[in-house]
Design a protein around this motif. Structure first.
Motif, PDB file in Angstrom:
ATOM      1  N   GLY A 149      57.095  -4.070  86.734  1.00 29.40           N
ATOM      2  CA  GLY A 149      57.852  -4.161  87.751  1.00 29.40           C
ATOM      3  C   GLY A 149      59.267  -3.763  87.262  1.00 29.40           C
ATOM      4  N   GLY A 150      59.232  -2.179  87.149  1.00 34.23           N
ATOM      5  CA  GLY A 150      60.332  -1.776  86.903  1.00 34.23           C
ATOM      6  C   GLY A 150      60.723  -1.834  85.439  1.00 34.23           C
ATOM      7  N   CYS A 151      62.017  -1.693  85.177  1.00 33.26           N
ATOM      8  CA  CYS A 151      62.283  -1.850  83.649  1.00 33.26           C
ATOM      9  C   CYS A 151      61.857  -2.842  82.871  1.00 33.26           C
ATOM     10  CB  CYS A 151      63.729  -1.904  83.384  1.00 33.26           C
ATOM     11  SG  CYS A 151      64.540  -2.324  81.673  1.00 33.26           S
ATOM     12  N   PHE A 152      60.886  -2.738  81.769  1.00 32.30           N
ATOM     13  CA  PHE A 152      60.324  -3.899  81.132  1.00 32.30           C
ATOM     14  C   PHE A 152      61.084  -4.783  80.584  1.00 32.30           C
ATOM     15  CE2 PHE A 152      58.797  -0.140  78.055  1.00 32.30           C
ATOM     16  CZ  PHE A 152      60.186  -0.081  77.663  1.00 32.30           C
ATOM     17  N   TRP A 153      62.263  -4.476  80.079  1.00 28.16           N
ATOM     18  CA  TRP A 153      63.069  -5.482  79.500  1.00 28.16           C
ATOM     19  C   TRP A 153      63.448  -6.729  80.422  1.00 28.16           C
ATOM     20  CZ3 TRP A 153      68.111  -1.847  78.604  1.00 28.16           C
ATOM     21  CH2 TRP A 153      67.667  -0.735  77.712  1.00 28.16           C
ATOM     22  N   CYS A 154      63.407  -6.109  81.874  1.00 30.19           N
ATOM     23  CA  CYS A 154      63.793  -7.433  82.932  1.00 30.19           C
ATOM     24  C   CYS A 154      62.547  -7.938  83.134  1.00 30.19           C
ATOM     25  CB  CYS A 154      64.326  -6.778  84.050  1.00 30.19           C
ATOM     26  SG  CYS A 154      65.927  -5.954  83.711  1.00 30.19           S
ATOM     27  N   MET A 155      61.286  -7.657  82.656  1.00 29.14           N
ATOM     28  CA  MET A 155      59.864  -8.509  83.227  1.00 29.14           C
ATOM     29  C   MET A 155      59.510  -9.397  82.030  1.00 29.14           C
ATOM     30  SD  MET A 155      59.305  -7.561  86.136  1.00 29.14           S
ATOM     31  CE  MET A 155      57.519  -8.211  86.498  1.00 29.14           C
ATOM     32  N   GLU A 156      60.145  -9.621  80.869  1.00 23.38           N
ATOM     33  CA  GLU A 156      59.905 -10.169  79.904  1.00 23.38           C
ATOM     34  C   GLU A 156      60.386 -11.799  80.160  1.00 23.38           C
ATOM     35  OE1 GLU A 156      60.606  -8.876  75.846  1.00 23.38           O
ATOM     36  OE2 GLU A 156      59.405  -7.265  76.175  1.00 23.38           O
ATOM     37  N   PRO A 157      61.826 -11.866  80.443  1.00 24.28           N
ATOM     38  CA  PRO A 157      62.221 -13.323  80.493  1.00 24.28           C
ATOM     39  C   PRO A 157      61.474 -14.276  81.523  1.00 24.28           C
ATOM     40  CG  PRO A 157      64.010 -11.429  80.600  1.00 24.28           C
ATOM     41  CD  PRO A 157      62.601 -10.735  80.632  1.00 24.28           C
ATOM     42  N   PRO A 158      61.113 -13.832  82.786  1.00 27.12           N
ATOM     43  CA  PRO A 158      60.631 -14.851  83.444  1.00 27.12           C
ATOM     44  C   PRO A 158      59.338 -15.581  83.086  1.00 27.12           C
ATOM     45  CG  PRO A 158      60.397 -12.592  84.523  1.00 27.12           C
ATOM     46  CD  PRO A 158      61.322 -12.574  83.414  1.00 27.12           C
ATOM     47  N   PHE A 159      58.467 -14.496  82.446  1.00 23.83           N
ATOM     48  CA  PHE A 159      57.205 -15.072  81.751  1.00 23.83           C
ATOM     49  C   PHE A 159      57.426 -15.750  80.516  1.00 23.83           C
ATOM     50  CE2 PHE A 159      56.133 -11.446  84.459  1.00 23.83           C
ATOM     51  CZ  PHE A 159      55.032 -12.210  85.374  1.00 23.83           C
ATOM     52  N   ASP A 160      58.371 -15.550  79.609  1.00 20.34           N
ATOM     53  CA  ASP A 160      58.572 -15.980  78.460  1.00 20.34           C
ATOM     54  C   ASP A 160      59.086 -17.371  78.455  1.00 20.34           C
ATOM     55  OD1 ASP A 160      58.287 -13.751  76.796  1.00 20.34           O
ATOM     56  OD2 ASP A 160      60.211 -13.242  76.588  1.00 20.34           O
ATOM     57  N   LYS A 161      59.652 -17.904  79.757  1.00 22.62           N
ATOM     58  CA  LYS A 161      59.824 -19.137  79.871  1.00 22.62           C
ATOM     59  C   LYS A 161      58.916 -20.197  80.390  1.00 22.62           C
ATOM     60  CE  LYS A 161      62.143 -18.673  84.409  1.00 22.62           C
ATOM     61  NZ  LYS A 161      63.393 -18.878  84.856  1.00 22.62           N
ATOM     62  N   LEU A 162      57.676 -19.626  80.923  1.00 22.62           N
ATOM     63  CA  LEU A 162      56.733 -20.342  81.293  1.00 22.62           C
ATOM     64  C   LEU A 162      55.827 -21.080  80.211  1.00 22.62           C
ATOM     65  CD1 LEU A 162      55.257 -17.963  83.714  1.00 22.62           C
ATOM     66  CD2 LEU A 162      56.877 -19.662  84.388  1.00 22.62           C
ATOM     67  N   LEU A 204      50.952 -16.646  87.370  1.00 17.43           N
ATOM     68  CA  LEU A 204      51.511 -15.584  86.817  1.00 17.43           C
ATOM     69  C   LEU A 204      51.859 -14.619  88.141  1.00 17.43           C
ATOM     70  CD1 LEU A 204      49.462 -15.076  83.502  1.00 17.43           C
ATOM     71  CD2 LEU A 204      51.629 -16.286  83.904  1.00 17.43           C
ATOM     72  N   LEU A 205      50.796 -14.599  88.874  1.00 20.95           N
ATOM     73  CA  LEU A 205      51.081 -13.599  89.997  1.00 20.95           C
ATOM     74  C   LEU A 205      52.201 -14.099  91.000  1.00 20.95           C
ATOM     75  CD1 LEU A 205      47.249 -13.125  91.221  1.00 20.95           C
ATOM     76  CD2 LEU A 205      49.132 -11.381  90.433  1.00 20.95           C
ATOM     77  N   ASP A 206      52.350 -15.344  91.268  1.00 18.17           N
ATOM     78  CA  ASP A 206      53.545 -15.852  91.930  1.00 18.17           C
ATOM     79  C   ASP A 206      54.917 -15.664  91.208  1.00 18.17           C
ATOM     80  OD1 ASP A 206      51.684 -17.143  93.463  1.00 18.17           O
ATOM     81  OD2 ASP A 206      51.669 -19.019  92.813  1.00 18.17           O
ATOM     82  N   VAL A 207      54.904 -15.582  89.968  1.00 13.94           N
ATOM     83  CA  VAL A 207      56.242 -15.331  89.259  1.00 13.94           C
ATOM     84  C   VAL A 207      56.354 -13.722  89.338  1.00 13.94           C
ATOM     85  CG1 VAL A 207      57.069 -15.298  87.019  1.00 13.94           C
ATOM     86  CG2 VAL A 207      56.074 -17.267  87.811  1.00 13.94           C
ATOM     87  N   PHE A 208      55.393 -12.920  89.195  1.00 15.04           N
ATOM     88  CA  PHE A 208      55.424 -11.487  89.213  1.00 15.04           C
ATOM     89  C   PHE A 208      56.213 -10.977  90.533  1.00 15.04           C
ATOM     90  CE2 PHE A 208      53.450  -7.859  90.943  1.00 15.04           C
ATOM     91  CZ  PHE A 208      54.129  -6.721  90.294  1.00 15.04           C
ATOM     92  N   TRP A 209      55.504 -11.540  91.656  1.00 14.20           N
ATOM     93  CA  TRP A 209      55.943 -11.096  92.863  1.00 14.20           C
ATOM     94  C   TRP A 209      57.526 -11.426  93.306  1.00 14.20           C
ATOM     95  CZ3 TRP A 209      53.286  -7.661  95.453  1.00 14.20           C
ATOM     96  CH2 TRP A 209      52.089  -7.442  95.383  1.00 14.20           C
ATOM     97  N   VAL A 210      57.931 -12.642  92.966  1.00 15.75           N
ATOM     98  CA  VAL A 210      59.524 -12.860  92.995  1.00 15.75           C
ATOM     99  C   VAL A 210      60.479 -12.204  92.307  1.00 15.75           C
ATOM    100  CG1 VAL A 210      58.946 -14.965  94.186  1.00 15.75           C
ATOM    101  CG2 VAL A 210      59.383 -15.099  91.780  1.00 15.75           C
ATOM    102  N   ASN A 211      59.881 -11.387  91.204  1.00 16.05           N
ATOM    103  CA  ASN A 211      60.774 -10.724  90.259  1.00 16.05           C
ATOM    104  C   ASN A 211      60.465  -8.871  90.710  1.00 16.05           C
ATOM    105  OD1 ASN A 211      62.115 -12.232  87.863  1.00 16.05           O
ATOM    106  ND2 ASN A 211      60.156 -13.241  88.479  1.00 16.05           N
TER     107      ASN A 211
END
Length: 205
Positions: free
Chosen positions: A38-51, A99-106
């Protein structure tokens, strides 16, 4: 003969005791893997880490043609890889659909070979599936997103190929370099664009 019988009993007791300490199949933790770009991987870690149920997230590279690529090569767009995050999760606590639902909105699902301020195929969005079930769910979710947003979705769905973890300094970047991370994320316009696309469905990370 008696000595042999006693030895047999002793070994039997020891074996039974050892088995008592072995984890049963149900007690062993079963994990699964999901991989998203989803672009820069730095920004894709936070939304999943908190789940709850997510065990780890790893930034890295996937979908390219060169073995052991490094950041300089990938960011130059010469290896065919895209920046991605690989998630290890406990399917007993969180399912792939969540996980898919979180992916899409990010992500920006309309962008072709780019995400926000980062351009090039190395920043394309994608879902890399690890099983037939993941592929089925990913395709269904993409179709649903397209119907909901009433626009063509550019996000790729492909079987996962070899994933190469990125260099250590990229891992948990948002935790280790919070000021630089916040500065980058803001200047890249990520949150602003996500709010435009997703509205109330997007919750800033």
């Amino acid at each position: 003969m008696l000595k042999q019988i006693k030895q047999g009993l002793v070994f039997g007791v020891l074996a039974a005791g050892s088995l008592a300490f072995l984890p049963t199949a149900s007690a062993q933790a079963e994990t699964a893997i999901a991989t998203f770009a989803g672009g820069c991987f730095w920004c894709m870690e936070p939304p999943f880490d908190k789940l709850d149920g997510v065990i780890s997230t790893t930034s890295g590279y996937i979908g390219g043609h060169k073995d052991n690529p490094n950041y300089k090569e990938v960011s130059a767009g010469i290896t065919g890889h895209t920046e991605a995050v690989q998630i290890v999760y406990d399917p007993a606590k969180i399912n792939y659909q969540t996980l898919l639902d979180v992916f899409w909105v990010n992500i920006d699902p309309f962008a072709v070979n780019r995400q926000f301020c980062d351009t090039g195929s190395q920043y394309r969005s994608g879902i890399f599936t690890h099983s037939a079930e993941q592929l089925k769910l990913a395709k269904a979710s993409k179709q649903q997103v397209g119907q909901t947003l009433e626009q063509k979705i550019a996000t790729e769905i492909t079987p996962a190929t070899k994933f190469y973890p990125a260099e250590d300094y990229h891992q948990d970047y948002y935790l280790n370099n919070p000021i630089r991370y916040t500065f980058y994320r803001h200047n890249c316009g990520r949150d602003k664009r996500l709010e435009q696309v997703w509205g109330d469905k997007y919750s800033k990370n």
